[in-house]
Design a protein around this motif. Structure first.
Motif, short mmCIF file in Angstrom:
data_model
loop_
_atom_site.label_atom_id
_atom_site.label_comp_id
_atom_site.label_asym_id
_atom_site.label_seq_id
_atom_site.Cartn_x
_atom_site.Cartn_y
_atom_site.Cartn_z
N ILE A 1 -14.42 54.39 18.01
CA ILE A 1 -13.46 53.62 18.80
C ILE A 1 -12.93 54.47 19.95
O ILE A 1 -12.82 53.99 21.09
N LYS A 2 -12.64 55.75 19.70
CA LYS A 2 -12.16 56.63 20.77
C LYS A 2 -13.21 56.80 21.86
O LYS A 2 -12.90 56.78 23.05
N VAL B 1 -15.48 46.12 20.02
CA VAL B 1 -14.47 47.03 20.56
C VAL B 1 -14.57 47.07 22.07
O VAL B 1 -13.58 46.97 22.79
N ARG B 2 -15.79 47.21 22.58
CA ARG B 2 -16.01 47.28 24.03
C ARG B 2 -15.52 46.02 24.73
O ARG B 2 -14.85 46.08 25.76
N ASN B 3 -15.84 44.86 24.17
CA ASN B 3 -15.44 43.58 24.76
C ASN B 3 -13.91 43.49 24.83
O ASN B 3 -13.34 43.09 25.85
N GLU B 4 -13.25 43.87 23.76
CA GLU B 4 -11.79 43.79 23.73
C GLU B 4 -11.15 44.80 24.68
O GLU B 4 -10.15 44.49 25.33
N LEU B 5 -11.73 45.99 24.78
CA LEU B 5 -11.20 46.99 25.70
C LEU B 5 -11.38 46.56 27.16
O LEU B 5 -10.51 46.81 28.00
N GLU B 6 -12.49 45.92 27.47
CA GLU B 6 -12.69 45.41 28.83
C GLU B 6 -11.64 44.35 29.17
O GLU B 6 -11.12 44.33 30.28
N GLN B 7 -11.30 43.50 28.21
CA GLN B 7 -10.23 42.51 28.42
C GLN B 7 -8.90 43.22 28.65
O GLN B 7 -8.12 42.84 29.53
#
Length: 150
Positions: free
Chosen positions: A82-83, A127-133
């Protein structure tokens, strides 16, 4: 982009307030202001004046830290994955982020029934999708000031 390293840096950034949220992440930001030059007794010398929070950050730049507590990601492999995703996604948004200290905090765990493996392509994609949002919303709510055309 600089990385937050010390506890006081993280605490100062967290105290700045929440800028963006998703179901699993929160983005906190403390805006940095450029040092104000104050003329001392001698007209040839100027001394930059910084607040105590500003003094924690040596450079006027974009700072980023990641908090992934054991409470929400029990396995070290998952926390490290995640980091890595946080730092990789933030690198794509570095030019659009304002000069501030940012902390991305995991605020809820990913369902272990849905993501069985400690690290998998499905988990990384989620995780990537949510971080991009998260970063898209943060950039949209506080765009960088544009330089004036001369």
């Amino acid at each position: 982009m600089q990385r937050l390293k010390t506890r006081p840096q993280f605490q100062a950034a967290l105290a700045g307030g929440t800028v963006s949220r998703t179901p699993h992440f929160a983005l906190h930001r403390m805006t940095l202001v450029s040092p104000v030059a104050v003329v001392s007794e001698s007209p040839l010398t100027t001394v930059p004046v910084l607040s105590s929070e500003q003094a924690l950050f040596g450079a006027f730049d974009v700072w980023l830290g990641a908090m992934v507590p054991k409470k929400w990601a029990r396995r070290a492999v998952t926390r490290n994955t995640i980091k890595r995703q946080i730092y990789n996604v933030s690198a794509h948004f570095a030019d659009a982020l304002p000069c501030a200290a940012h902390v991305v905090r995991l605020r809820a765990g990913f369902d272990r029934k849905q993501f069985i493996s400690a690290t998998s392509d499905v988990l990384k994609a989620a995780v990537r999708n949510e971080l991009e949002q998260l970063f898209s919303h943060a950039v949209a709510t506080n765009p960088k000031p544009r330089a004036l055309a001369s």
